[in-house]
Design a protein around this motif. Structure first.
Motif, short mmCIF file in Angstrom:
data_model
loop_
_atom_site.label_atom_id
_atom_site.label_comp_id
_atom_site.label_asym_id
_atom_site.label_seq_id
_atom_site.Cartn_x
_atom_site.Cartn_y
_atom_site.Cartn_z
N VAL A 39 42.23 49.36 33.11
CA VAL A 39 42.78 48.03 32.88
C VAL A 39 44.30 48.09 32.92
O VAL A 39 44.93 48.93 32.26
CB VAL A 39 42.31 47.47 31.52
N THR A 40 44.91 47.20 33.68
CA THR A 40 46.37 47.15 33.76
C THR A 40 46.96 46.52 32.51
O THR A 40 46.25 45.90 31.72
CB THR A 40 46.82 46.35 35.00
N ARG A 41 48.26 46.66 32.35
CA ARG A 41 48.91 46.06 31.18
C ARG A 41 48.76 44.54 31.21
O ARG A 41 48.44 43.92 30.19
CB ARG A 41 50.39 46.44 31.16
N THR A 42 48.97 43.94 32.36
CA THR A 42 48.78 42.49 32.49
C THR A 42 47.31 42.12 32.29
O THR A 42 46.98 41.13 31.62
CB THR A 42 49.24 42.00 33.87
N GLY A 43 46.43 42.94 32.85
CA GLY A 43 45.01 42.68 32.73
C GLY A 43 44.53 42.70 31.29
O GLY A 43 43.65 41.92 30.90
N ARG A 44 45.13 43.58 30.48
CA ARG A 44 44.72 43.66 29.08
C ARG A 44 45.01 42.33 28.36
O ARG A 44 44.19 41.84 27.57
CB ARG A 44 45.42 44.84 28.41
N LEU A 45 46.15 41.75 28.63
CA LEU A 45 46.50 40.46 28.03
C LEU A 45 45.58 39.35 28.54
O LEU A 45 45.10 38.51 27.77
CB LEU A 45 47.96 40.12 28.35
N LEU A 46 45.32 39.37 29.84
CA LEU A 46 44.45 38.34 30.42
C LEU A 46 43.04 38.42 29.85
O LEU A 46 42.42 37.39 29.55
CB LEU A 46 44.41 38.49 31.94
N ARG A 47 42.51 39.62 29.69
CA ARG A 47 41.16 39.78 29.17
C ARG A 47 41.09 39.37 27.70
O ARG A 47 40.11 38.75 27.27
CB ARG A 47 40.69 41.23 29.34
N ARG A 48 42.12 39.71 26.94
CA ARG A 48 42.12 39.38 25.51
C ARG A 48 42.15 37.87 25.29
O ARG A 48 41.56 37.36 24.33
CB ARG A 48 43.29 40.05 24.81
N THR A 49 42.83 37.15 26.16
CA THR A 49 42.96 35.70 26.01
C THR A 49 41.98 34.91 26.89
O THR A 49 42.01 33.67 26.87
CB THR A 49 44.39 35.27 26.37
N SER A 50 41.15 35.61 27.65
CA SER A 50 40.16 34.99 28.56
C SER A 50 40.80 34.23 29.71
O SER A 50 40.12 33.49 30.41
CB SER A 50 39.22 34.05 27.79
N LEU A 51 42.10 34.42 29.94
CA LEU A 51 42.76 33.73 31.05
C LEU A 51 42.29 34.26 32.40
O LEU A 51 42.45 33.58 33.43
CB LEU A 51 44.28 33.88 30.93
N ASP A 52 41.72 35.45 32.41
CA ASP A 52 41.23 35.99 33.67
C ASP A 52 40.04 35.20 34.21
O ASP A 52 39.69 35.32 35.39
CB ASP A 52 40.85 37.46 33.51
N GLU A 53 39.41 34.38 33.36
CA GLU A 53 38.24 33.61 33.78
C GLU A 53 38.60 32.29 34.46
O GLU A 53 37.73 31.63 35.01
CB GLU A 53 37.35 33.31 32.56
N LEU A 54 39.86 31.89 34.43
CA LEU A 54 40.24 30.56 34.93
C LEU A 54 39.82 30.29 36.37
O LEU A 54 39.42 29.16 36.69
CB LEU A 54 41.76 30.36 34.77
N PRO A 55 39.90 31.25 37.30
CA PRO A 55 39.47 30.95 38.68
C PRO A 55 38.01 30.55 38.79
O PRO A 55 37.59 30.03 39.84
CB PRO A 55 39.75 32.27 39.43
N GLN A 56 37.22 30.77 37.76
CA GLN A 56 35.80 30.40 37.83
C GLN A 56 35.59 28.89 37.84
O GLN A 56 34.48 28.42 38.11
CB GLN A 56 35.03 31.06 36.69
N PHE A 57 36.64 28.13 37.55
CA PHE A 57 36.51 26.68 37.72
C PHE A 57 36.28 26.33 39.18
O PHE A 57 35.68 25.30 39.48
CB PHE A 57 37.76 25.97 37.18
N PHE A 58 36.73 27.19 40.11
CA PHE A 58 36.40 26.98 41.52
C PHE A 58 34.91 27.21 41.75
O PHE A 58 34.28 26.52 42.56
CB PHE A 58 37.23 27.93 42.41
N ASN A 59 34.31 28.18 41.04
CA ASN A 59 32.86 28.38 41.12
C ASN A 59 32.10 27.16 40.63
O ASN A 59 31.04 26.81 41.15
CB ASN A 59 32.45 29.60 40.29
N VAL A 60 32.65 26.51 39.59
CA VAL A 60 32.02 25.30 39.06
C VAL A 60 32.08 24.18 40.09
O VAL A 60 31.09 23.47 40.34
CB VAL A 60 32.68 24.87 37.74
N LEU A 61 33.23 24.01 40.73
CA LEU A 61 33.36 22.98 41.77
C LEU A 61 32.40 23.23 42.92
O LEU A 61 31.85 22.29 43.51
CB LEU A 61 34.80 22.93 42.29
N LYS A 62 32.17 24.49 43.26
CA LYS A 62 31.26 24.83 44.36
C LYS A 62 29.80 24.64 43.97
O LYS A 62 28.92 24.61 44.83
CB LYS A 62 31.47 26.29 44.78
#
Length: 457
Positions: free
Chosen positions: A342-365
């Motif tokens: 896990v990268t340093r940026t990735g650790r922050l994204l995973r802890r805050t769940s911000l890494d999941e935001l692109p899944q809104f495109f999955n919802v639109l699809k």
């Protein structure tokens, strides 16, 4: 499909009856906004009481005469409540007793007419082959043969089509009325998969529990609905497990939640919510993408295959949180505390769940929902499906960006089978009890706990 059509028809007819009555009785009064609100209240109250009277309770809806009595009873109950409101507010809304009487009579006639039209449409569609459901029949005792013969004779033509029979009482495979008859459960299961049959009906009043258990186990990784047909004639059996389906009284052993137009409100909510979220979060997502791209080599977006509803595979999107090529092909290792991948940026994204935001495109699809069971890596599915009971039932509905399990402490790594069992238990609870208000609650708690919760690293 017909259940949704019945709901839409009742909505249109009740609103039309109220408006027609208003036009006939309010010629000397202006059309006020409060009057229109009163009509809206009548429509909403009617739809609520129709649900209370269980007019739409059945999977295969009643139409024609069988639907008229409960529908009219619910309508009269609605108008009785509206009478109290009219008496309580005689002025200020432009609606009086004359409108109420006219609305009651006109809408009642329209509802009766609508039920008969739906009944005629149902018979016409069935006679022309629309909506036919291929089924496989499983019989485990001699008492079942008469029931099998009735089903094979297509007592309900145009609704279901028998295509395959399992007869555990025979000693060899054969053909009856042009239908293949097999005697082994494994052969039966292979043919069901090969013919892409999604309905298996167990017939007979005294099916052997052990054999039924073997049948259910044979389809534990498949998305096949397994039902028990108790009696062609139908009896008053207890709800909700025993329902009216395809004109028969059946016991659902394993079955998917309602499909078709019944899911339209949730689908609309998902698309609207996802679109608004993407518009509002676009600047933040652009910044995250730039940071991910600039702090470690590799793409900003991570793509991975996941299973969706009924096991259909789709590509899920996430912001990349691990170093490039962190996983070997064919294997997926869950992230753990202080994971060097896990990268340093990735650790922050995973802890805050911000890494999941692109899944809104999955919802639109249409691959995902805002709320639902979280999809796991396919390799994890293959590992846990034999270890955790009812594991694959999670995929009877669309997977979600967040879910009941995630706000209940089962977020992130599931290093122990007990943790996955707890997650699956909550996922199934959500599937069986999901409502619009529960979805809103889960979304709200996800936002509140997303920045402060633990479990993801």
């Amino acid at each position: 499909m017909l259940t949704a059509a019945s709901k839409i028809s009742d909505l249109v007819l009740i609103a039309s009856g109220a408006v027609i009555a208003h036009a006939l009785t309010a010629s000397n009064m202006p059309h006020t906004s409060s009057g229109m609100l009163f009509i809206l209240l009548d429509v909403v109250l009617a739809l609520l009481i129709l649900r209370i009277f269980r007019v739409y309770r059945q999977r295969f809806p009643r139409t024609g005469t069988a639907a008229i009595v409960p529908t009219l009873a619910a309508w009269l109950a609605t108008q009785s409540l509206m009478f109290l409101l009219v008496c309580a507010f005689p002025d200020g809304h432009g609606m009086g007793v004359e409108w109420l009487v006219a609305s009651t009579v006109i809408t009642g006639i329209l509802l009766v007419f609508g039920k008969y039209v739906l009944s005629i449409a149902q018979r016409w569609l069935g006679a022309h082959g629309y909506g036919q459901v291929p089924v496989a029949i499983a019989a485990f005792c001699a008492d079942s043969h008469g029931l099998v013969e009735q089903i094979v004779a297509r007592k309900n033509p145009g609704i279901f089509i028998p295509e395959l029979i399992l007869d555990a009482g025979t000693t060899r495979d054969t053909v009856v009325e042009g239908l293949p008859v097999v005697h082994e459960i494994e052969t039966f299961a292979q043919l069901v998969r090969g013919h892409r049959i999604e309905e298996v009906w167990i017939v007979g009043p005294s099916a052997n529990q052990g054999a039924v258990g073997q049948l259910v186990s044979a389809f534990r990784h498949d998305f096949v609905n397994i039902r028990v047909v108790s009696d062609i004639g139908g009896e008053n059996l207890p709800e909700p497990a025993i329902v009216d389906y395809m004109g028969l009284r059946v016991l659902n052993l394993v079955a998917s939640p309602e499909r078709g137009l019944a899911l339209l409100p949730k689908a609309v909510f998902d698309r609207v919510f996802a679109l608004l979220a993407l518009l509002a979060l676009a600047p933040l997502m652009a910044i995250i993408a730039l940071v991910v791209k600039s702090t470690s080599p590799g793409p900003a977006i991570f793509r991975q295959y996941r299973k969706g509803v009924d096991g259909r595979v789709f590509t899920i999107y996430k912001f990349r949180t691990m170093r490039r090529d962190a996983d070997r092909p064919g294997t997926v290792v869950q992230a753990r505390v202080n994971d060097p991948r896990v990268t340093r940026t990735g650790r922050l994204l995973r802890r805050t769940s911000l890494d999941e935001l692109p899944q809104f495109f999955n919802v639109l699809k249409g691959d995902m929902s805002v709320v639902g069971p979280r999809p796991h890596a396919i390799e994890h599915d293959d590992y846990y499906k034999d270890l955790v009971q009812n594991y694959m039932y999670r995929y009877r509905v669309k997977p979600g960006i967040t879910g009941l399990a995630q706000i209940s402490g089962f977020r992130g790594e599931t290093s122990q089978t007990e943790k996955m069992t707890g997650r699956v238990r909550l996922d199934i609870h959500y599937i069986r009890h999901r409502t619009f208000w529960l979805d809103l609650k889960i979304v709200a708690l996800t936002v509140i706990r997303g920045m402060t919760g633990s479990g993801a690293y």
